[in-house]
Design a protein around this motif. Structure first.
Motif, PDB file in Angstrom:
ATOM      1  N   PRO A 181      -8.494   4.700  -2.581  1.00 36.22           N
ATOM      2  CA  PRO A 181      -7.479   3.660  -2.320  1.00 36.22           C
ATOM      3  C   PRO A 181      -6.126   4.242  -1.925  1.00 36.22           C
ATOM      4  O   PRO A 181      -5.169   4.236  -2.714  1.00 36.22           O
ATOM      5  N   ILE A 182      -6.017   4.726  -0.686  1.00 38.82           N
ATOM      6  CA  ILE A 182      -4.782   5.366  -0.247  1.00 38.82           C
ATOM      7  C   ILE A 182      -3.628   4.370  -0.138  1.00 38.82           C
ATOM      8  O   ILE A 182      -2.467   4.767  -0.103  1.00 38.82           O
ATOM      9  N   ALA A 183      -3.939   3.091  -0.099  1.00 36.29           N
ATOM     10  CA  ALA A 183      -2.881   2.071  -0.066  1.00 36.29           C
ATOM     11  C   ALA A 183      -2.586   1.531  -1.460  1.00 36.29           C
ATOM     12  O   ALA A 183      -1.778   0.618  -1.617  1.00 36.29           O
ATOM     13  N   GLY A 184      -3.241   2.114  -2.483  1.00 32.06           N
ATOM     14  CA  GLY A 184      -3.104   1.599  -3.845  1.00 32.06           C
ATOM     15  C   GLY A 184      -4.128   0.513  -4.112  1.00 32.06           C
ATOM     16  O   GLY A 184      -4.804   0.033  -3.213  1.00 32.06           O
ATOM     17  N   GLY A 185      -4.235   0.137  -5.356  1.00 33.05           N
ATOM     18  CA  GLY A 185      -5.157  -0.938  -5.708  1.00 33.05           C
ATOM     19  C   GLY A 185      -6.590  -0.470  -5.785  1.00 33.05           C
ATOM     20  O   GLY A 185      -6.884   0.636  -6.249  1.00 33.05           O
TER      21      GLY A 185
ATOM     22  N   GLY B 155      -9.690  -4.098   1.714  1.00 27.61           N
ATOM     23  CA  GLY B 155     -11.033  -3.539   1.753  1.00 27.61           C
ATOM     24  C   GLY B 155     -11.214  -2.690   2.993  1.00 27.61           C
ATOM     25  O   GLY B 155     -10.251  -2.241   3.614  1.00 27.61           O
ATOM     26  N   ALA B 156     -12.487  -2.502   3.372  1.00 28.56           N
ATOM     27  CA  ALA B 156     -12.789  -1.569   4.454  1.00 28.56           C
ATOM     28  C   ALA B 156     -12.969  -2.244   5.800  1.00 28.56           C
ATOM     29  O   ALA B 156     -13.416  -1.608   6.742  1.00 28.56           O
ATOM     30  N   GLY B 157     -12.616  -3.514   5.922  1.00 25.76           N
ATOM     31  CA  GLY B 157     -12.851  -4.229   7.171  1.00 25.76           C
ATOM     32  C   GLY B 157     -12.151  -3.631   8.367  1.00 25.76           C
ATOM     33  O   GLY B 157     -12.669  -2.734   9.042  1.00 25.76           O
ATOM     34  N   MET B 158     -10.964  -4.121   8.669  1.00 24.32           N
ATOM     35  CA  MET B 158     -10.229  -3.631   9.833  1.00 24.32           C
ATOM     36  C   MET B 158      -9.866  -2.146   9.717  1.00 24.32           C
ATOM     37  O   MET B 158     -10.039  -1.399  10.685  1.00 24.32           O
TER      38      MET B 158
END
Length: 442
Positions: free
Chosen positions: A321-325, A376-379
């Motif tokens: 989670p490089i964006a956190g969360g 999540g891993a979408g875009m």
């Protein structure tokens, strides 16, 4: 007075006009209540001019022509794919093959959150290039989920359905009729949003593929033929779902290309950071006691590439989670301090570029619904994949450091291999390398 009178659906006499348009009602009650003298009664007869009453069937045929170009529509709606985007892409192509074999129009199921299913918010074109898909399957007709729902809404007689669910296993391929479960489908898969007939009278079929059915091409084709032959039906909507992790047909077409906006976003990154090494580190399933060694080995490998290939920048694609969360993968649940420490080692040594630092799709992210895509891993996952495909050098997860084998990694490798063969990306210095010794697998 006229000897011919029309009766409208309320049962009252009305004057016949050339432009009368009387909608058909199944039961027309004639209630004659008119003040006539005895001399007039003998001259009156009543007739209903059916030329002015279009049947419900005729209206529905016109609606069908509007949406599928035929008087009767036959759709295949693969409403749920059980895996994340890369595998879902593969599974969706299997059902396009099925639609082609059955001569059915394929519904382009909605997408979102790295999934393809009927509950998602975005149209198919949000992830994929629908025109490119049509070019891949020129003999198949397609319809968006939105237009499919509009067709259902407009229909006077609601279309009938049949349901097919495909499971792996059993000694040989089988099919059995099972007890319907329409309420589960309506609540769990949002099929309550679709105005077709789905109830306890609907035929529900359950298929088993046979054990390891893809290992033997003859057995694989036998199952595909069995599936097609047992799904030949005259229902207007064939509903399908599955829990099979391999293609249903032996012949597998290339991945459905992504929409142009992903290529444009990836190009912004690659043009800014080239020459660069792209790293796909999928930490899921890593041996926790190896993560420090994995990070240190990666730092060492990057240093070597900088010297030997003049690599200037580093791009990281990861499920961490490089964006956190939460993690960037819906199947990566165990996030520990070992993972955090490994990432600290990497970040403390080099400036790491990523979809986060690149602020991808900045102009779209004021939209609350689209912003959820970045949880999540979408875009982000699609952009990461394209950046890895174009990298000067590509490093993939070694055994022990995470999930070394995945369809996601394979798709990157296949793309790079194809580009090396045809020479359309001269900047590529390798196809793939694992950054720890003893990891020669592709």
């Amino acid at each position: 007075m006229s000897n011919a009178l029309l009766i409208n659906p309320s049962g009252m006499f009305t004057k016949q006009c050339d432009d009368d348009y009387i909608e058909h009602k199944p039961d027309i009650k004639i209630d004659v209540d008119i003040d006539l003298n005895d001399n007039d009664v003998q001259d009156i007869h009543v007739e209903i001019d059916t030329n002015f009453i279009p049947s419900t069937q005729r209206i529905d045929e016109e609606i069908n022509q509007k949406y599928c170009g035929k008087s009767k529509c036959e759709f295949l709606f693969a409403y749920y794919q059980p895996e994340q985007e890369t595998k879902a892409n593969m599974h969706f192509r299997s059902f396009v093959n099925l639609a082609q074999a059955l001569d059915r129009t394929m519904v382009l199921t909605n997408v979102g959150s790295s999934r393809i299913n009927s509950c998602q918010n975005f149209t198919f074109g949000f992830y994929y290039n629908s025109k490119a898909l049509q070019d891949m399957f020129p003999d198949v007709k397609f319809i968006s989920q939105k237009d499919f729902q509009s067709w259902l809404k407009e229909r006077r007689i609601k279309p009938n359905t049949e349901h097919a669910y495909i499971l792996p296993g059993e000694l040989n391929h089988t099919m059995e009729l099972i007890k319907p479960y329409p309420d589960i489908l309506k609540s769990k898969h949002c099929l309550n949003r679709f105005e077709f007939k789905l109830d306890d009278q609907t035929v529900f079929k359950q298929f088993n593929t046979g054990k390891k059915f893809t290992k033997d091409p003859i057995q694989h084709q036998a199952f595909a033929d069995f599936l097609v032959n047992n799904l030949r039906t005259d229902v207007e909507v064939l509903l399908t779902s599955h829990f099979v992790f391999h293609p249903l047909f032996p012949k597998v077409s290339p991945p459905i290309p992504y929409s142009n906006h992903y290529f444009e976003e990836a190009a912004k990154i690659t043009n800014r950071i080239k020459p660069y090494v792209a790293i796909h580190w999928r930490m899921e399933r890593a041996k926790l006691d190896m993560l420090t060694e994995c990070a240190e080995s990666l730092v060492k490998k990057i240093s070597q590439l900088k010297e030997s290939h003049g690599i200037e920048n580093v791009y990281l694609a990861t499920d961490y989670p490089i964006a956190g969360g939460k993690t960037q993968s819906q199947t990566f649940h165990l996030l520990t301090e070992n993972h955090h420490e490994a990432m600290k080692i990497l970040n403390s040594t080099y400036k790491i570029n990523s979809w986060v630092s690149s602020n991808i799709f900045a102009s779209l992210r004021n939209d609350e619904v689209i912003e959820k895509e970045f949880l999540g891993a979408g875009m982000p996952g699609i952009v990461d994949k394209l950046v890895c495909m174009d990298a000067d050098y590509f490093l993939a997860t070694p055994e022990g450091c995470g999930r070394a084998r995945s369809t996601y990694t394979t798709m990157i490798i296949d793309s790079r291999n194809a580009s090396m063969q045809i020479g359309d990306k001269p900047q590529l210095n390798n196809i793939v390398e694992r950054w720890m010794e003893g990891n020669d697998l592709l």
